[in-house]
Motif scaffolding. Structure first.
Motif, short mmCIF file in Angstrom:
data_model
loop_
_atom_site.label_atom_id
_atom_site.label_comp_id
_atom_site.label_asym_id
_atom_site.label_seq_id
_atom_site.Cartn_x
_atom_site.Cartn_y
_atom_site.Cartn_z
N ARG A 56 11.77 -55.27 30.00
CA ARG A 56 12.51 -54.02 29.82
C ARG A 56 12.12 -52.94 30.81
O ARG A 56 12.99 -52.32 31.44
CB ARG A 56 12.33 -53.53 28.39
CG ARG A 56 13.04 -54.38 27.35
CD ARG A 56 12.76 -53.90 25.95
NE ARG A 56 13.54 -54.62 24.95
CZ ARG A 56 13.49 -54.40 23.65
NH1 ARG A 56 12.67 -53.46 23.18
NH2 ARG A 56 14.24 -55.09 22.83
N VAL A 132 19.38 -43.13 31.90
CA VAL A 132 18.65 -42.91 30.65
C VAL A 132 19.44 -43.47 29.47
O VAL A 132 18.88 -44.12 28.57
CB VAL A 132 18.37 -41.40 30.46
CG1 VAL A 132 17.73 -41.14 29.11
CG2 VAL A 132 17.47 -40.89 31.58
N LEU A 136 18.16 -46.53 27.03
CA LEU A 136 17.96 -46.36 25.60
C LEU A 136 18.88 -47.27 24.78
O LEU A 136 18.44 -47.97 23.86
CB LEU A 136 18.19 -44.90 25.20
CG LEU A 136 17.15 -43.89 25.71
CD1 LEU A 136 17.59 -42.48 25.37
CD2 LEU A 136 15.79 -44.17 25.11
N ALA A 137 20.18 -47.22 25.12
CA ALA A 137 21.17 -47.90 24.28
C ALA A 137 21.23 -49.40 24.51
O ALA A 137 21.46 -50.16 23.56
CB ALA A 137 22.56 -47.28 24.52
N TYR A 140 16.73 -50.95 25.53
CA TYR A 140 15.83 -50.83 24.38
C TYR A 140 16.57 -50.86 23.05
O TYR A 140 15.96 -50.66 22.01
CB TYR A 140 15.00 -49.55 24.50
CG TYR A 140 13.92 -49.66 25.54
CD1 TYR A 140 12.68 -50.20 25.23
CD2 TYR A 140 14.15 -49.24 26.85
CE1 TYR A 140 11.69 -50.30 26.19
CE2 TYR A 140 13.18 -49.35 27.82
CZ TYR A 140 11.95 -49.88 27.48
OH TYR A 140 10.97 -49.98 28.44
N SER A 142 18.56 -48.85 21.36
CA SER A 142 18.45 -47.67 20.50
C SER A 142 19.55 -46.69 20.91
O SER A 142 19.31 -45.75 21.67
CB SER A 142 17.07 -47.01 20.63
OG SER A 142 16.06 -47.91 20.26
N PRO A 145 19.26 -42.39 19.91
CA PRO A 145 18.61 -41.39 20.77
C PRO A 145 19.34 -41.14 22.09
O PRO A 145 19.12 -40.11 22.73
CB PRO A 145 17.21 -41.99 21.03
CG PRO A 145 17.01 -42.97 19.95
CD PRO A 145 18.35 -43.52 19.63
N SER A 146 20.21 -42.06 22.50
CA SER A 146 20.94 -41.84 23.76
C SER A 146 21.91 -40.68 23.67
O SER A 146 22.42 -40.22 24.70
CB SER A 146 21.69 -43.12 24.16
OG SER A 146 22.72 -43.40 23.21
N TRP A 794 9.62 -40.85 19.03
CA TRP A 794 11.04 -41.16 18.94
C TRP A 794 11.26 -42.68 18.90
O TRP A 794 12.19 -43.17 18.27
CB TRP A 794 11.80 -40.54 20.11
CG TRP A 794 11.47 -41.13 21.45
CD1 TRP A 794 10.59 -40.65 22.36
CD2 TRP A 794 12.03 -42.30 22.04
NE1 TRP A 794 10.54 -41.44 23.47
CE2 TRP A 794 11.42 -42.46 23.30
CE3 TRP A 794 12.98 -43.23 21.64
CZ2 TRP A 794 11.74 -43.51 24.16
CZ3 TRP A 794 13.30 -44.28 22.49
CH2 TRP A 794 12.67 -44.41 23.73
N ALA A 795 10.35 -43.44 19.57
CA ALA A 795 10.51 -44.90 19.56
C ALA A 795 10.22 -45.45 18.17
O ALA A 795 10.90 -46.36 17.69
CB ALA A 795 9.59 -45.54 20.59
N ALA A 798 13.20 -44.61 16.10
CA ALA A 798 14.31 -45.51 16.39
C ALA A 798 14.06 -46.89 15.82
O ALA A 798 14.97 -47.58 15.36
CB ALA A 798 14.54 -45.60 17.90
#
Length: 810
Positions: A56, A132, A136-137, A140, A142, A145-146, A794-795, A798
């Motif tokens: 990742r 970014v 995120l989306a 990872y 998630s 948070p994006s 935040w991780a 998520a």
């Protein structure tokens, strides 16, 4: 289409949707098409990296590298190596473009022209946000948070734009975000299996599955939860701004008291704009407040004055309560202005923004006539207009005739003493004022022969020679120690400079007050002048009999210092006689002299000659190859030669270590040698196209190798002996490691080469597939590092959102 690809497409669409909010800022909008194309390449890079698969973090790094190469190709290809690879010159070009873009943003009104600097800022910003969001989306997984980077992109655009279509861009950005959430939800549901729309059907007598709840399929729960979260988020996004304080408040909103009622009396209340002025200067966008057209040839002295602060209590400057009257058709002559001073008339048409609503009317000083509709009253002492019974400047259109007063330095220096009433009122300082203020004023003005020279010395000390720094983030402070703290720390914004200079002037016996308003603003292409939030300003006004209230500018880097303060006293050398002697050289030169290019502030410091004499030599004038260029091309050649060989060198090193083995004689050393040989056998088969499969036993794995690669009899027998040796050391009750396993692996490797084609052999040598293990190992180490030092908050949040409720630990 796989879920990862679908997510990547939705992430790119969401980024483009949010980027549309930037369209009203720049004309033309062709930059968006360029950003979309580059964003597509960035997304494809992410898809390819995840298919390899890369770890990742390395996927994000790969996308970032490709993004940098794309920006270099588009904006700095002439300075790049081969038109693509960033070089020091290319990075320097990026710096120049970003600097020019920042200057263009501050110079042009909306919509601004699409300069190269602004285009880099827009396209680069969209690509960074897109990276970014994709990380995120998609990378990872998630998507929730994006929404933060998408919100940041929309908020910046909506804050700068004022075209009335913010709601449209919000709906577009919100639709893109919801599309991304929906795609992630579908991808998660696909991992549960097929979802049926009807209720669960069970055979008679058989109880329902534990996965089925009373409300239907549990796989539908994430969908319902996602819908609820989306509706709640949109509701909060729409409701919260309605209750938050407006950015239009402070100095540029309604403030102070209302004018008195009636047709001939009333008072206006005091106002302390210190904090509100700082808030206006620190707004993230320079929202337009006023726009005007003027008959003046130059606008550098056309400050738009709102109110005068004339009462100083040692804690703050405030506006006294004053009697107001009806606005006369012709305003009286300014107090103290004599007939010998040069005066010219200036006509100005001003229009206020529809959102700008405050009680005082911005006017050029001193105004002699104001034509405006509405309920406005006139305050003679400060020569200001104040709204009556709720009258504000919102959307006001008015014309002002004002006087451009142009005194000379001699007229100010020869000014007689002011009237005693005015002197007593405007030189009053409280007993609580620390003595260091008056002492510093006397030290700064030492040697001055009159009030004018003292005023100029104070201005120059603050603006040029005193070492002060302009900073709007400094705490404004309060109390009698605020001025002392400012004089000690020497950093602040216009309120600090104007308040301090006015207080120090009063300690020297010079009548002083503080004016609050706007600097002249920024000229537009259509001939008008735009005044924005960041033009809010405060400056001191000092009184000189025969001239009246006179503006000074002590704040560095803000406004302009008046011409009558720029003249210097004679140095003793005769300079009055003009010289007509030609210089020794008559050849024209394009290089400006120090006197032509040096700003007034540097002239006062006497540093112009030295600055002009120092011409940096960057080595570009001599032609040929510079050291930087030689180093860059040499580094590129080394990289091009070495980097392609790294996989081959790594595989050779690993093969040598595995097959040569350690020199230990213990039973464990023999086991390690067998297992190392087995790993080399599976990796070598991988290099020649036989993918590893950990689910197979050693015998079945060897049979698959022999069948796929078409090995001959000897090579097949050698591979089977290696498999038997592995079984012996792993599963036998009393392992007896065999010898010669390394030789068998070399024999199998020779068989791979013999059966493979030329192209396959070259690939196995130069680009072995087993190198992917390095990437996987790096990803595992990164994950271990994150787990060791703790995942970001935040991780973890998520991660909790991704975990189905029924599977959370107790």
């Amino acid at each position: 289409m796989s879920g990862s690809v679908r997510l990547a497409i939705c992430a790119a669409v969401a980024t483009v949707a949010a980027s549309c909010a930037l369209l009203p800022l720049v004309d033309p909008a062709s930059w968006l098409l360029q950003a979309v194309l580059l964003l597509a390449v960035q997304s494809v890079t992410g898809v390819a990296a995840r298919r390899v698969p890369l770890a990742r973090p390395l996927t994000v790094v790969a996308q970032a590298v490709v993004t940098l190469l794309l920006l270099t190709l588009v904006f700095a290809h002439e300075q790049a190596l081969g038109g693509l690879l960033p070089s020091p010159q290319a990075l320097h070009e990026f710096t120049l473009l970003l600097r020019d873009g920042a200057d263009d943003v501050g110079q042009y009104a909306i919509p601004a022209p699409l300069t190269d600097g602004i285009r880099l800022m827009l396209v680069g910003g969209v690509l960074v946000i897109g990276l970014v969001v994709d990380a995120l989306a998609v990378t990872y997984r998630s998507a929730a948070p994006s929404g933060l980077p998408l919100l940041a992109l929309y908020s910046v655009a909506a804050g700068l734009s004022d075209d009335g279509s913010d709601w449209l861009w919000f709906l577009l950005a919100a639709a893109g975000y919801l599309l991304l959430l929906l795609a992630e939800g579908r991808d998660r549901l696909s991992q549960w299996g097929r979802v049926f729309s009807g209720g669960a059907r069970h055979p008679a007598g058989m109880p329902p599955s534990g996965l089925a709840g009373a409300g239907g399929s549990p796989a539908l729960a994430p969908v319902r939860t996602g819908r609820r979260i989306g509706v709640l988020a949109l509701g909060i996004a729409l409701a919260v701004p309605a209750v938050l304080p407006s950015l239009d408040g402070g100095l540029l909103d309604r403030q102070g008291g209302n004018g008195g009622a009636g047709s001939g009396g009333g008072t206006i209340s005091a106002v302390n704009p210190l904090v509100s002025l700082q808030d206006s200067l620190n707004q993230p966008e320079n929202k337009e407040v006023l726009r005007y057209r003027t008959s003046s040839q130059t606008t550098q002295d056309l400050y738009l004055r709102i109110v005068a602060l004339d009462r100083f209590d040692g804690t703050s400057w405030k506006s006294s309560e004053r009697h107001v009257t009806d606005v006369p058709s012709q305003l009286p002559s300014p107090a103290g202005l004599g007939p010998s001073v040069r005066v010219s008339s200036v006509d100005t048409s001003i229009s206020a923004a529809d959102w700008y609503a405050q009680n005082w009317l911005p006017l050029p000083y001193p105004a002699s006539r104001v034509d405006i509709d509405g309920r406005w009253r006139y305050e003679p002492e400060g020569r200001t207009l104040v709204g009556d019974r709720g009258q504000t400047t919102r959307g006001a259109r008015y014309r002002v005739t004002s006087l451009l007063v142009e005194p000379t330095a001699d007229q100010l220096a020869d000014a007689p003493a002011p009237p005693s009433r005015l002197r007593n009122e405007y030189t009053e300082v409280p007993d609580s004022l620390p003595s260091v203020v008056a002492r510093t004023a006397r030290e700064v003005t030492a040697g001055a022969g009159n009030a004018y020279e003292k005023a100029v010395k104070l201005q120059d000390w603050f603006a040029v020679s005193g070492g002060f720094r302009y900073d709007t983030e400094v705490q404004s402070g309060s109390g009698s120690a605020a001025i002392v703290r400012f004089l000690k720390q020497k950093e602040g914004f216009c309120v600090h400079f104007s308040f301090s200079m006015a207080a120090m002037a009063r300690t020297l016996g010079i009548p002083a007050r503080v004016a609050v308003g706007f600097t002249p603003g920024t000229a537009q292409a259509d001939g008008s002048v735009s005044v924005g939030l960041k033009d809010a300003h405060a400056w001191p006004e000092l009184y000189f009999e025969g001239v009246g209230w006179t503006r000074f500018e002590p704040t560095p880097s803000r406004g302009t210092q008046p011409d009558y303060t720029m003249e210097q006293t004679p140095s003793g050398a005769p300079t009055d006689e003009p010289t007509a002697e030609p210089t020794e050289t008559a050849e024209p030169t394009a290089t400006p002299t120090a006197s032509d290019s040096c700003p007034p502030d540097m002239k006062k410091l006497g540093t112009c000659d030295g600055a002009a004499a120092q011409q940096p030599d960057n080595g570009a004038s001599g032609g040929g190859w510079s050291a930087t260029k030689v180093t860059s091309w040499t580094s590129l050649a080394v990289l091009l030669a070495v980097v392609p060989l790294l996989p081959m060198l790594w595989r050779r090193r690993i093969r040598t270590r595995r097959l040569n083995g350690s020199g230990g004689r213990t039973q464990q050393d023999a086991v390690d040698r067998v297992l190392a040989a087995w790993r080399e056998l599976t990796d070598s088969a991988w290099d020649f196209g036989v993918l590893p499969d950990d689910s197979l036993t050693s015998r079945r794995a060897v049979s698959r190798m022999v069948r796929t690669a078409g090995l001959d009899h000897d090579s097949a027998r050698a591979a089977q002996r290696v498999a038997e040796a592995v079984e012996q050391v792993l599963y036998a009750p009393d392992p007896r490691p065999v010898t010669g396993v390394a030789d068998d692996v070399r024999l199998v490797l020779a068989g791979f080469r013999a059966t493979a084609g030329r192209r396959e052999r070259a690939r196995a040598l130069l680009a072995p597939r087993s190198v992917a293990q390095l990437v996987w190992a790096a990803g595992q180490r990164w994950s271990a590092l994150v787990e060791r030092w703790g995942a970001p908050r935040w991780a973890r949040w998520a991660s909790r959102l991704r975990t189905p409720r029924g599977q959370q630990g107790n």
